[in-house]
Design a protein around this motif. Sequence first.
Motif, mmCIF file in Angstrom:
data_model
loop_
_atom_site.group_PDB
_atom_site.id
_atom_site.type_symbol
_atom_site.label_atom_id
_atom_site.label_comp_id
_atom_site.label_asym_id
_atom_site.label_seq_id
_atom_site.Cartn_x
_atom_site.Cartn_y
_atom_site.Cartn_z
ATOM 1 N N GLY A 70 0.824 -1.199 0.000
ATOM 2 C CA GLY A 70 0.000 0.000 0.000
ATOM 3 C C GLY A 70 0.856 1.245 0.000
ATOM 4 N N SER A 71 0.328 2.316 -0.594
ATOM 5 C CA SER A 71 1.046 3.593 -0.620
ATOM 6 C C SER A 71 0.064 4.718 -0.354
ATOM 7 C CB SER A 71 1.750 3.799 -1.964
ATOM 8 O OG SER A 71 0.809 3.831 -3.024
ATOM 9 N N GLU A 72 0.594 5.829 0.152
ATOM 10 C CA GLU A 72 -0.263 6.954 0.528
ATOM 11 C C GLU A 72 0.542 8.244 0.506
ATOM 12 O OE1 GLU A 72 -3.376 7.199 0.901
ATOM 13 O OE2 GLU A 72 -4.043 8.149 2.746
ATOM 14 N N ASP A 73 -0.069 9.319 -0.036
ATOM 15 C CA ASP A 73 0.509 10.664 0.070
ATOM 16 C C ASP A 73 0.142 11.209 1.435
ATOM 17 O OD1 ASP A 73 1.957 11.471 -2.263
ATOM 18 O OD2 ASP A 73 0.094 11.365 -3.382
ATOM 19 N N GLU A 74 1.118 11.584 2.220
ATOM 20 C CA GLU A 74 0.835 12.022 3.584
ATOM 21 C C GLU A 74 1.851 13.061 4.020
ATOM 22 O OE1 GLU A 74 -1.730 12.270 6.047
ATOM 23 O OE2 GLU A 74 -1.881 10.125 5.670
ATOM 24 N N ILE A 75 1.369 14.056 4.779
ATOM 25 C CA ILE A 75 2.271 15.012 5.416
ATOM 26 C C ILE A 75 2.765 14.364 6.700
ATOM 27 C CG2 ILE A 75 2.454 17.309 6.441
ATOM 28 C CD1 ILE A 75 0.087 18.120 4.656
ATOM 29 N N GLY A 76 4.055 14.271 6.878
ATOM 30 C CA GLY A 76 4.586 13.519 8.002
ATOM 31 C C GLY A 76 4.608 12.042 7.649
ATOM 32 N N SER A 77 4.700 11.219 8.656
ATOM 33 C CA SER A 77 4.817 9.781 8.429
ATOM 34 C C SER A 77 3.448 9.109 8.439
ATOM 35 C CB SER A 77 5.700 9.157 9.515
ATOM 36 O OG SER A 77 5.782 7.757 9.346
ATOM 37 N N ILE A 78 3.262 8.134 7.554
ATOM 38 C CA ILE A 78 2.036 7.348 7.592
ATOM 39 C C ILE A 78 2.066 6.454 8.832
ATOM 40 C CG2 ILE A 78 1.692 7.389 5.102
ATOM 41 C CD1 ILE A 78 2.842 4.566 4.966
ATOM 42 N N GLU A 79 0.889 5.998 9.253
ATOM 43 C CA GLU A 79 0.782 5.120 10.422
ATOM 44 C C GLU A 79 0.044 3.848 10.005
ATOM 45 O OE1 GLU A 79 -0.634 6.992 14.012
ATOM 46 O OE2 GLU A 79 -0.004 8.966 13.302
ATOM 47 N N PRO A 80 0.720 2.966 9.294
ATOM 48 C CA PRO A 80 0.043 1.774 8.786
ATOM 49 C C PRO A 80 -0.219 0.735 9.871
ATOM 50 C CG PRO A 80 2.361 1.726 8.199
ATOM 51 C CD PRO A 80 2.126 3.039 8.868
ATOM 52 N N PHE A 81 -1.311 0.015 9.691
ATOM 53 C CA PHE A 81 -1.583 -1.127 10.564
ATOM 54 C C PHE A 81 -2.346 -2.183 9.779
ATOM 55 C CE2 PHE A 81 -5.344 1.526 11.131
ATOM 56 C CZ PHE A 81 -6.400 0.628 11.203
ATOM 57 N N ILE A 82 -2.226 -3.413 10.240
ATOM 58 C CA ILE A 82 -2.892 -4.549 9.613
ATOM 59 C C ILE A 82 -4.120 -4.912 10.435
ATOM 60 C CG2 ILE A 82 -2.703 -7.040 9.198
ATOM 61 C CD1 ILE A 82 -1.377 -5.492 7.060
ATOM 62 N N ARG A 83 -5.221 -5.153 9.753
ATOM 63 C CA ARG A 83 -6.448 -5.607 10.413
ATOM 64 C C ARG A 83 -6.816 -6.978 9.842
ATOM 65 N NH1 ARG A 83 -11.093 -1.412 11.044
ATOM 66 N NH2 ARG A 83 -9.777 -0.979 12.873
ATOM 67 N N ILE A 84 -6.922 -7.964 10.721
ATOM 68 C CA ILE A 84 -7.271 -9.320 10.294
ATOM 69 C C ILE A 84 -8.621 -9.694 10.908
ATOM 70 C CG2 ILE A 84 -6.578 -11.739 10.238
ATOM 71 C CD1 ILE A 84 -3.695 -10.881 10.527
ATOM 72 N N THR A 85 -9.563 -10.035 10.050
ATOM 73 C CA THR A 85 -10.888 -10.479 10.490
ATOM 74 C C THR A 85 -10.989 -11.972 10.207
ATOM 75 O OG1 THR A 85 -11.785 -8.292 9.936
ATOM 76 C CG2 THR A 85 -13.363 -10.076 10.287
ATOM 77 N N HIS A 86 -11.301 -12.758 11.239
ATOM 78 C CA HIS A 86 -11.205 -14.220 11.105
ATOM 79 C C HIS A 86 -12.196 -14.898 12.050
ATOM 80 C CE1 HIS A 86 -9.064 -14.421 15.001
ATOM 81 N NE2 HIS A 86 -8.609 -13.223 14.631
ATOM 82 N N ASN A 87 -12.286 -16.228 11.929
ATOM 83 C CA ASN A 87 -13.197 -16.997 12.785
ATOM 84 C C ASN A 87 -12.459 -17.954 13.709
ATOM 85 O OD1 ASN A 87 -12.304 -18.891 10.986
ATOM 86 N ND2 ASN A 87 -14.311 -19.317 10.067
ATOM 87 N N CYS A 88 -11.174 -17.714 13.924
ATOM 88 C CA CYS A 88 -10.387 -18.581 14.804
ATOM 89 C C CYS A 88 -10.895 -18.463 16.244
ATOM 90 C CB CYS A 88 -8.911 -18.195 14.725
ATOM 91 S SG CYS A 88 -7.843 -19.150 15.842
ATOM 92 N N ASN A 89 -11.363 -19.570 16.800
ATOM 93 C CA ASN A 89 -11.882 -19.620 18.177
ATOM 94 C C ASN A 89 -13.009 -18.612 18.411
ATOM 95 O OD1 ASN A 89 -9.951 -21.560 18.645
ATOM 96 N ND2 ASN A 89 -8.569 -20.219 19.787
ATOM 97 N N ALA A 90 -13.731 -18.276 17.354
ATOM 98 C CA ALA A 90 -14.836 -17.328 17.482
ATOM 99 C C ALA A 90 -16.118 -18.060 17.849
ATOM 100 C CB ALA A 90 -15.029 -16.567 16.176
#
Length: 244
Positions: A185-205
Amino acid sequence: MFDHTRTDEFIDFIAGIPAIFHPKYAVDDEQLGEIWRHVGHSFNISEKEANAQWELLSRIHRIMNDDLPPQAFYSTTTSTGSEWLEAEQALAAALSPFYRLRLDFLLTDNQQKMKAVIGLVAIVALCVLETSATLQNVTVRGIAVCNKRRLANAQVQLYDRDTLDPNDLLAEVHTNREGEFELFGSEDEIGSIEPFIRITHNCNAKPGCSRRDDYDVPKEKIGDVYDMTYVTLDIIVHGEKEIC
């Protein structure tokens, strides 16, 4: 009755008769009445209806610019702010994107110049912000694991966290049969981007539910590859959410 589909034409027509709204044209009541008869005839309405339509537009323009003092306007109205009806305020809000600028000839020359300067400053500021923004990117890969087994078909999303606006989705995939995933992924941003990963799953759900986990990408991995290796989804992480 006034044909509201001709509002644009009506405004342009009035703008061409500054004696109606500009104080430097000292017309008497008889002359003004003759002007309104002419306007009414041009739009197939009575003199009174033409005057009333213009009075409404003038008041609406005041509401659109309720942050300005009365002396910022050429025209006068028979109503003050406290007398404006809620219906007119709602109408002004609805019409503002279409007619606010078109009616700005009612503002004094100084006020128009001030608005022009403010607009120019805003444009310059926007250009500065755009030129100071830099394109940044990150690649994230890993293997989703549930109870020591690789988990297929889990949703993996790469976001850039924003403080004021909604987070920007940069990329999205589902884990393959081996539980593997890779996103860029890429993004135009002033300062630093703050990337994070989101995982949606059914493990032990719970039955009919899913779990959603967020994982921050280290800042030093921006512009590089962040290899999460094995992501153990049966372990509860801070801030995890259950979706049912």
